[in-house]
Scaffold this motif. Structure first.
Motif, PDB file in Angstrom:
ATOM      1  N   ILE A   1      -0.036 -10.577   9.451  1.00  0.00           N
ATOM      2  CA  ILE A   1      -0.926 -10.377   8.303  1.00  0.00           C
ATOM      3  C   ILE A   1      -0.620  -9.045   7.650  1.00  0.00           C
ATOM      4  N   GLY A   2      -0.529  -9.082   6.340  1.00  0.00           N
ATOM      5  CA  GLY A   2      -0.353  -7.851   5.581  1.00  0.00           C
ATOM      6  C   GLY A   2      -1.543  -7.615   4.676  1.00  0.00           C
ATOM      7  N   TRP A   3      -1.955  -6.374   4.575  1.00  0.00           N
ATOM      8  CA  TRP A   3      -2.966  -5.967   3.592  1.00  0.00           C
ATOM      9  C   TRP A   3      -2.227  -5.346   2.412  1.00  0.00           C
ATOM     10  N   PHE A   4      -2.593  -5.788   1.226  1.00  0.00           N
ATOM     11  CA  PHE A   4      -2.026  -5.280  -0.023  1.00  0.00           C
ATOM     12  C   PHE A   4      -3.169  -4.807  -0.910  1.00  0.00           C
ATOM     13  N   ARG A   5      -2.834  -4.030  -1.918  1.00  0.00           N
ATOM     14  CA  ARG A   5      -3.827  -3.654  -2.909  1.00  0.00           C
ATOM     15  C   ARG A   5      -3.208  -3.649  -4.295  1.00  0.00           C
TER      16      ARG A   5
ATOM     17  N   VAL B   1       0.021  -2.224   1.928  1.00  0.00           N
ATOM     18  CA  VAL B   1      -0.741  -1.099   2.469  1.00  0.00           C
ATOM     19  C   VAL B   1      -0.507  -0.966   3.967  1.00  0.00           C
ATOM     20  N   ALA B   2      -0.705  -2.080   4.686  1.00  0.00           N
ATOM     21  CA  ALA B   2      -0.564  -2.081   6.145  1.00  0.00           C
ATOM     22  C   ALA B   2      -0.317  -3.509   6.602  1.00  0.00           C
ATOM     23  N   GLY B   3       0.315  -3.653   7.751  1.00  0.00           N
ATOM     24  CA  GLY B   3       0.564  -4.981   8.285  1.00  0.00           C
ATOM     25  C   GLY B   3       0.578  -4.963   9.797  1.00  0.00           C
ATOM     26  N   ILE B   4       0.304  -6.130  10.382  1.00  0.00           N
ATOM     27  CA  ILE B   4       0.224  -6.233  11.826  1.00  0.00           C
ATOM     28  C   ILE B   4       0.809  -7.570  12.257  1.00  0.00           C
TER      29      ILE B   4
ATOM     30  N   LYS C   1       3.701  -4.855  16.529  1.00  0.00           N
ATOM     31  CA  LYS C   1       4.342  -4.236  15.367  1.00  0.00           C
ATOM     32  C   LYS C   1       3.271  -3.957  14.319  1.00  0.00           C
ATOM     33  N   ILE C   2       3.189  -2.696  13.920  1.00  0.00           N
ATOM     34  CA  ILE C   2       2.236  -2.272  12.900  1.00  0.00           C
ATOM     35  C   ILE C   2       2.955  -1.360  11.917  1.00  0.00           C
ATOM     36  N   LYS C   3       2.681  -1.574  10.652  1.00  0.00           N
ATOM     37  CA  LYS C   3       3.288  -0.743   9.612  1.00  0.00           C
ATOM     38  C   LYS C   3       2.203  -0.227   8.684  1.00  0.00           C
ATOM     39  N   TYR C   4       2.415   0.981   8.179  1.00  0.00           N
ATOM     40  CA  TYR C   4       1.576   1.581   7.149  1.00  0.00           C
ATOM     41  C   TYR C   4       2.469   2.182   6.078  1.00  0.00           C
TER      42      TYR C   4
ATOM     43  N   MET D   1       9.180 -13.341  10.576  1.00  0.00           N
ATOM     44  CA  MET D   1       9.708 -12.702   9.368  1.00  0.00           C
ATOM     45  C   MET D   1       9.402 -11.217   9.304  1.00  0.00           C
ATOM     46  N   GLY D   2       8.661 -10.722  10.291  1.00  0.00           N
ATOM     47  CA  GLY D   2       8.355  -9.304  10.298  1.00  0.00           C
ATOM     48  C   GLY D   2       7.253  -8.961   9.309  1.00  0.00           C
ATOM     49  N   LEU D   3       7.295  -7.751   8.776  1.00  0.00           N
ATOM     50  CA  LEU D   3       6.267  -7.259   7.859  1.00  0.00           C
ATOM     51  C   LEU D   3       6.936  -6.665   6.611  1.00  0.00           C
TER      52      LEU D   3
END
Length: 125
Positions: A34-38, A48-51, A57-60, A103-105
């Protein structure tokens, strides 16, 4: 039907906190990242962030590092975005998007399969 529903947005002052929720229905989040976008008015939708599914795996993106925290509870089909120390430049409609875990983030929205309707976050100075 696969569906994501965001909630938790609102009007707050600079320095305040909000917690956004992204709840899935139709099918579980199984093997789904799941990715958060704005998206601010007149601008593109930005990552914005994804998990990942297992949270390994977490990205900001840089503007939110150290202020936002993403987490998920797969038993509740829910992904959270805790937003602290909010700034006026965080004002936007926030969306969550689903992508197959393998597919990653990616930062580009075009790779995400389905989306929620968005929740408005407004931060006043």
């Amino acid at each position: 039907q696969d569906q994501l529903v965001e909630s938790g947005g609102g009007l707050v002052q600079a320095g305040d906190s909000l917690r956004l929720l992204c709840v899935g229905s139709g099918r579980t989040f199984s093997n789904t990242a799941i990715g958060w976008f704005r998206q601010a008015p007149g601008k593109e939708r930005d990552f914005v962030a994804g998990i990942s599914w297992s949270s390994d795996k977490i990205k900001y993106r840089t503007p939110v590092k150290g202020r936002f925290t993403i987490a998920r509870d797969n038993s509740k089909n829910t992904v959270y975005l805790q937003m602290d120390s909010l700034k006026p430049e965080d004002t936007a409609v926030y969306y969550c998007g689903a992508i197959p875990d393998e597919m990653g983030l990616p930062f580009s929205e075009k790779f995400y399969d389905y989306w929620g309707q968005g929740t408005q976050v407004t931060v006043s100075s």
